[in-house]
Every structure is written in C-alpha cells, then in structure tokens.
Write an enzyme that holds these catalytic residues in place. Structure first.
Site, mmCIF file in Angstrom:
data_model
loop_
_atom_site.group_PDB
_atom_site.id
_atom_site.type_symbol
_atom_site.label_atom_id
_atom_site.label_comp_id
_atom_site.label_asym_id
_atom_site.label_seq_id
_atom_site.Cartn_x
_atom_site.Cartn_y
_atom_site.Cartn_z
ATOM 1 N N CYS A 280 0.822 -1.217 0.000
ATOM 2 C CA CYS A 280 0.000 0.000 0.000
ATOM 3 C C CYS A 280 0.855 1.266 0.000
ATOM 4 O O CYS A 280 1.919 1.307 0.615
ATOM 5 C CB CYS A 280 -0.864 0.036 1.240
ATOM 6 S SG CYS A 280 -1.836 -1.454 1.442
ATOM 7 N N ARG B 122 4.873 0.439 -6.050
ATOM 8 C CA ARG B 122 4.849 -0.441 -4.880
ATOM 9 C C ARG B 122 3.879 -1.608 -5.075
ATOM 10 O O ARG B 122 3.925 -2.576 -4.326
ATOM 11 C CB ARG B 122 4.446 0.361 -3.637
ATOM 12 C CG ARG B 122 5.480 1.397 -3.237
ATOM 13 C CD ARG B 122 4.922 2.347 -2.211
ATOM 14 N NE ARG B 122 4.658 1.708 -0.947
ATOM 15 C CZ ARG B 122 5.518 1.598 0.055
ATOM 16 N NH1 ARG B 122 6.730 2.076 -0.091
ATOM 17 N NH2 ARG B 122 5.184 1.022 1.187
ATOM 18 N N TRP C 245 -3.036 -2.591 -1.632
ATOM 19 C CA TRP C 245 -2.633 -3.934 -2.065
ATOM 20 C C TRP C 245 -3.363 -4.884 -1.129
ATOM 21 O O TRP C 245 -3.088 -4.920 0.070
ATOM 22 C CB TRP C 245 -1.114 -4.069 -1.938
ATOM 23 C CG TRP C 245 -0.538 -5.323 -2.502
ATOM 24 C CD1 TRP C 245 -0.222 -5.565 -3.804
ATOM 25 C CD2 TRP C 245 -0.176 -6.514 -1.782
ATOM 26 N NE1 TRP C 245 0.303 -6.826 -3.940
ATOM 27 C CE2 TRP C 245 0.338 -7.434 -2.719
ATOM 28 C CE3 TRP C 245 -0.252 -6.899 -0.449
ATOM 29 C CZ2 TRP C 245 0.795 -8.690 -2.360
ATOM 30 C CZ3 TRP C 245 0.199 -8.165 -0.092
ATOM 31 C CH2 TRP C 245 0.715 -9.045 -1.040
ATOM 32 N N GLU D 142 18.416 -16.526 -9.482
ATOM 33 C CA GLU D 142 17.939 -15.157 -9.669
ATOM 34 C C GLU D 142 17.308 -14.997 -11.060
ATOM 35 O O GLU D 142 16.259 -14.362 -11.210
ATOM 36 C CB GLU D 142 19.098 -14.169 -9.448
ATOM 37 C CG GLU D 142 18.779 -12.711 -9.717
ATOM 38 C CD GLU D 142 17.614 -12.146 -8.917
ATOM 39 O OE1 GLU D 142 17.096 -12.811 -8.006
ATOM 40 O OE2 GLU D 142 17.183 -11.028 -9.236
ATOM 41 N N GLU E 27 8.521 -13.823 -12.296
ATOM 42 C CA GLU E 27 7.747 -12.715 -11.725
ATOM 43 C C GLU E 27 7.243 -11.731 -12.769
ATOM 44 O O GLU E 27 6.192 -11.138 -12.576
ATOM 45 C CB GLU E 27 8.494 -12.012 -10.587
ATOM 46 C CG GLU E 27 9.693 -11.184 -10.969
ATOM 47 C CD GLU E 27 10.277 -10.439 -9.771
ATOM 48 O OE1 GLU E 27 11.503 -10.411 -9.655
ATOM 49 O OE2 GLU E 27 9.517 -9.894 -8.958
HETATM 50 C C1 F6R Z 1 12.207 -9.729 -6.874
HETATM 51 C C2 F6R Z 1 12.192 -8.835 -5.731
HETATM 52 C C3 F6R Z 1 11.814 -9.403 -4.414
HETATM 53 C C4 F6R Z 1 12.600 -8.690 -3.302
HETATM 54 C C5 F6R Z 1 12.126 -9.162 -1.922
HETATM 55 C C6 F6R Z 1 12.924 -8.525 -0.802
HETATM 56 O O1 F6R Z 1 12.609 -9.058 -8.027
HETATM 57 O O2 F6R Z 1 12.452 -7.680 -5.846
HETATM 58 O O3 F6R Z 1 12.018 -10.777 -4.363
HETATM 59 O O4 F6R Z 1 13.952 -8.967 -3.469
HETATM 60 O O5 F6R Z 1 10.771 -8.847 -1.761
HETATM 61 O O6 F6R Z 1 12.846 -7.148 -0.851
HETATM 62 P P1 F6R Z 1 13.885 -6.239 -0.107
HETATM 63 O O7 F6R Z 1 15.191 -6.395 -0.774
HETATM 64 O O8 F6R Z 1 13.337 -4.849 -0.218
HETATM 65 O O9 F6R Z 1 13.923 -6.716 1.316
#
Ligand code: F6R
Length: 607
Positions: A2, A27, A74, A480, A487
């Site tokens: 959100c 977001r 969201w 990765e 995704e």
């Molecule tokens: C995938 C992606 C997510 C984030 C995960 C952790 O492309 O971006 O898998 O890596 O949600 O997010 P952070 O790094 O912000 O803790």
C-alpha cells in the site's frame, strides 16, 4: 505494498495526493482512494484498479481542499474493490483513515467495542475509523493514543477528523513512513518518491511516535503526548532518478543504470588496496564471530547465496543463508559469536526486520546491506553498508541485486583484511576486478547485444516451463534468473544446481522445456558441459551464457550469449545482466505489465 500520501497546506491537496500516489504506483496496488475535508464533512472517493480510474472518476468534480489523505491498496483483507479501497470512514463520517499493514486483532476489536456498528468493507482498517469515533473525547490526538493502545499488528496509519481539520495525525508500528517538511505545508508518504517534487527536507518516524501535521509544521509526540525533538534529513535522490527518463519501463532503465551505480557502490571504499566502510571492525571483533547468518527474502536472498561463497572463500567464516520468513520461527542458534547480515533493498521488508530483531534479542551484532537510508533495517542495525543503487522503482529488482553482490565482495575482502588473512593476492585481484566492473558492464549494453537477447526472448514467448541450470556461483545466478523470469513474464521457471537434475527433475526435460545454462565458472566448466549434454540428449533447446571467447560451448548448445571475461569470482555481477534482459524482453513480447507484475508489491511490509 500500500502507498500512502497525506498533505496539508496552501496547495490543492487533491493534486498533491494524485501526483504523490502516481509516484508510489510501483509499490504494487489494486485500488486507490482519497479523502478530503470540505466544510464540516469528510468527502471520500475511491476506485478499483489503476489510479487513472480514480482520476477519471473525480475529474468533473473539481475537488479542492487544503487537507487530504490518499492511498493505493494492495489487498490483504477483502478482495480488490471500490468498497474495500481506502480511505475508510467512521460510521458518522467524521473520521477517515488510510492504513498500510495489518490490524491483527480487528475481529476481536469489532466484537469488544463495535458490536452494534455497521461496516461497509471487509477490511481490518475500517475498525480503526470506527474506534476513532467511539473513543472520541473532543481531542483528536488523545483519541488516537487510545485507539493505538488497543491495536495489535503492524501499521502505518494516517487519519483526519472533520471537526479538527487543521491537522493530519499519523503513526506507525513496523510499517514505514516519511514526513516531508515544506514552507506553509506538510507532507507524509510511505516512500520518498512521493515527496521529491515538493521537498527534500524530511523526518523519519520511529515506532510509537505520533506525528501531528499542520500547515505551520510537524510536531512529533510520544505516547504521553510530550513533544520530541527530531532530526531533519536531506533527501539525496534526484527527482529524475525516480522518472523513466525516456525508457519504456523502469526495469529497462534500471538495468541500464547498472554501470553507473556500480561506480557509486565502490566509490570511496577502496583505499591503497584496502576496503573501508563507515564502520571500523577490529580483528578481535571479527575473530569473535565463528558463524555468520545471511538473512533476506527473494532477490536479496539470492544475493546472500553469492555472499556466502564470497565470505567463506575470503574470510573463512562459515556462513548460512536463510529465508527471513523461516529464520525466526525455527529457533536458530544465535549468540554473541554470531554475526547476522540482513540484506534488503527497501530496508523495510517485514520478515527481514523481524529476523533482525530476533538476532538482536539473542545478543548478535547485526549488519545491514541496504539501499534506503533511514529505513528500519538501516536504523536498527549495528553496522550498515549502503549499496547506493538509487531509487529502484520496478518491482523486479535488478540494480539492487547487482550492487548487493558488489557490497558483499567488498565485505568479504574487508573481513579477510581485518582478520589479517594471508590471501592478499586474491583480495587484490578481486578489488581489481571490481574496479573494472563498471566499464566492462557498460560495454555489454550495446544495441547489437540487446537485439540478440530480444531474439532469444521471442523463442520463449510460448514456453510453459523453462529451466535454468548452473553450478556453484553460476547456480546462484540461475536462481535469480528464474525468479526474474517468472515474476514478470509469468512463465513457470525453475533453477537447478545442474548436477542435481539427474536425481529427479531430468524426467521433466523434453523438447518443450527450454534450458538456460550458465557456464561462466571455469572450475566447474567440465561438469556443467556434461550436464548440458544430458539435457541436449533429451532434446531440450539450450541457450548458454558463456565467457567471451568460449568456442567450445558453442559446439554443443543451440545458442550462446557471451559476457566479457572478468575475474571468475566477480563474474556473477555480469552474468546476471543477460538473464535480466531475457526476462525483460520475454515479458515484453508476451505483453505483460513489466514494472508492476500482477499480485506483487515492491516493498513487502506485511509478514
Ligand atoms: C524480486 C524482488 C523481491 C525482493 C524481496 C525482498 O525481483 O524484488 O524478491 O527482493 O521482496 O525485498 P527487499 O530487498 O526490499 O527486502
């Protein structure tokens, strides 16, 4: 997750909210809404779907107000719809609330305090608006404190009251928010990009603090409503950094930004062949750690897998990499001899924050690798390594991932150096490799390279399943690459340690399952070559990511994409770039919404 924007001041709050919410679209959200005060009434407008639906809905209403709160939702409780969209109002319509997070005890609160009331949504948030009306004693501030006392869960809450329309009140527990200070105006938002067009002066809200925003400024108070002094920070990001800048998507722009941000991650950290950070660790301190946990989610977790190899090889400290949402529920063995490294682009991921707190509770030192200055993870850790990737807007992480890897290489070298290990020659080679990275990465992103990858991606347009295989560091990259593909292109993809295929998964490999093989690491080249031959024997089409000049692999795969030769240990930073581009172009050719994939959010602030 959100997005929240609140405004009070001399401008039309409606314009500020819509502009701010558009900057938070990345977001991830499924509906949006705004509330303003007009006369003695709170006026709410909401719409399911994209922000443009809300804009179209209110276009002819010519709404104006000096105060307003807005939200992109969201869905967590209740499906995406107009009626579940925020803001939510009290039964008498005097209070409006926007919320990020989850009020965990909302059903109990309904039963205890609001049994006779009629609710118009399925959300947990509406309870907060009703409680404000129920507990109101003529003081908005005191009433908010009373409501907070009964709430359980995580929240960033921003509230207005028609009878006290000279203020917005906000508070947070575990969900991020930032305050923007203007001249004759005040702002609040869940993330910096919403503020950049208006102000660079900001304050971060700590847990349990109550923020009162008026036209004349922002006052922060504690639970007893005593005023607290607060440090003002200057936001360093340029407004342009959060714009697409001519690129069709933020994801492509962020892939292209990598050579530039690599320089920023490295800048000022290598001096006379040694690595320096903003903190200084003694040999005694580093030697006191007999184990390291790296804890993170998603892409950051994948970065951690590379970090494990780097730290173990260079500093010879055993490292375990854990998914944050699992970590704290399995009672990990933690004590003062354990260093916990949390990796998080946003610095606000709820599971990672929870893991950090678990580690601190058990006496561990915590080191953060993060992008966001002032984020919860940065504030609560003992040591912080910023990756300096700049704003990452695309939900699919690219430049944050590669800069996390660079930060880990620097950290591996640093830990070894502080321990006085006798691997100075290897450390020097790695630092040299890192220093060449930005220029080498720049040479990769040519039109011809993009065309080649685009063509390969067209071949994946109708695939149902794609396998990524690799060994060692190449396997970490494969993981990765497969996450990125699924995704944003919605193609089912799996990554396997190539040697593991024959223990089960090979049964799935046919001429309809393309395989992307990463074969960059020299030490495992012969092994991956055999594994590729195994899938070729099952008629899979194989695309290999190879080192420039590798003529051997070209003989037995269908197609190759080369990366420039660089020190093998540092090569994952380059090898992932074609994988990012394959995902991007595959999603594009399939007509997917690249920057905001379905069901996903950029900053995952609920557990
Ligand atoms: C995938 C992606 C997510 C984030 C995960 C952790 O492309 O971006 O898998 O890596 O949600 O997010 P952070 O790094 O912000 O803790």
């Amino acid at each position: 997750m959100c997005g929240i924007v609140g405004y009070i001041g001399k401008r039309n709050a409606v314009d500020v909210m819509l502009q701010g919410l558009s900057k938070l679209e990345y977001r991830g959200y499924d509906s949006s809404g705004i509330a303003i005060v007009q006369g003695s009434e709170v006026l709410v407008n909401k719409a399911e779907g994209k922000l443009v639906n809300l804009q179209n809905k209110i276009e002819d209403l010519h709404l104006e107000s000096s105060i307003g709160i807005g939200h992109t939702r969201w869905a967590t409780h209740g499906r995406p719809s107009d009626y579940n969209a925020h803001p939510h109002t009290s039964q008498n319509g005097k209070f409006a609330v926007v919320h990020n997070g989850i009020v965990e005890n909302y059903l109990r609160l309904k039963e205890t305090y609001l049994a006779d009331e009629v609710f118009t949504s399925e959300t947990d948030t509406e309870v907060v608006a009703h409680l404000l009306e129920k507990f109101y004693n003529g003081s908005f501030e005191e009433t908010v404190v009373k409501v907070l006392d009964v709430l359980e869960g995580a929240y960033a809450l921003v509230m207005i009251c028609a009878d006290e329309s000279d203020k917005i009140i906000a508070c947070r527990k575990d969900s991020p928010m930032v305050l923007g200070i203007g001249d004759g105006e005040s702002f609040i938002a869940s993330d910096v990009p919403a503020l950049l067009a208006y102000t660079r002066e900001c304050m971060y809200i700590e847990q349990g603090e109550l923020c009162v925003l008026t036209q004349d400024g922002i006052t922060i108070k504690n639970h007893a409503l005593e005023v607290i002094d607060k440090e003002v920070h200057t936001i360093e990001w340029d407004a342009e950094a959060a714009e697409k800048d001519g690129y069709e998507h933020f994801m492509l722009k962020e892939i292209f930004e990598q050579p530039t941000v690599f320089k920023k991650t490295i800048a000022g950290r290598i001096h006379g062949g040694e690595v320096q950070f903003d903190f200084d660790l003694s040999a005694e301190q580093v030697n006191s750690w007999n184990k390291i946990y790296i804890v993170a989610c998603g892409t950051a977790y994948h970065a951690g897998l590379v970090g494990k190899a780097v730290i173990e090889k260079l500093a010879r400290i055993p490292v375990e990499v854990e998914i944050a949402s699992e970590f704290r529920y399995r009672e990990p063995m933690l004590d003062e001899h354990t260093l916990v490294i949390v990796i998080s682009q946003s610095g606000e991921t709820a599971d990672t924050v929870a893991a950090l707190r678990e580690a601190k509770k058990n006496g561990c030192k915590v080191m953060a690798v993060t992008n966001v200055v002032g984020s919860a993870i940065a504030r609560e850790s003992d040591y912080v390594i910023y990756i300096w990737a700049g704003p990452e807007i695309s939900v699919a992480s690219t430049k944050a991932y590669t800069t996390m890897l660079i930060a880990e290489y620097l950290l591996g070298v640093y830990l070894a150096q502080q321990k006085g290990m006798d691997n100075g020659a290897l450390r020097a080679e790695i630092l040299e490799g890192l220093q060449h990275l930005p220029d080498i990465a720049e040479t990769m992103l040519t039109d011809a390279y993009l065309e080649q990858i685009q063509k390969a991606a067209e071949g994946y347009k109708d695939a149902n399943d794609i396998f990524f295989i690799g060994r060692g560091l190449d396997w970490a990259i494969a993981l990765e690459g497969s996450l990125k593909l699924k995704e944003i292109s919605y193609i089912h993809a799996e990554a396997y340690a190539a040697g593991e295929l024959k223990h089960g998964t090979l049964a799935l490999v046919t001429d309809e399952t393309p395989v992307i093989a990463i074969c960059v690491q020299d030490a495992t080249y012969d092994k991956i070559a055999s594994n590729i031959k195994e899938v070729k024997a099952r008629e899979a089409n194989v695309l290999a990511i190879i080192n420039e000049g590798d003529e051997e692999t070209q003989k037995f795969v269908d197609e190759t994409i080369a990366i420039p030769r660089i020190h093998n240990f540092v090569a994952p930073v380059l090898a992932v770039i074609p994988l990012q581009l394959i995902s991007y172009y595959t999603a594009k050719v399939r007509g997917c919404e690249i920057d905001q994939p379905r069901n996903l959010a950029k900053s995952v602030t609920v557990e």
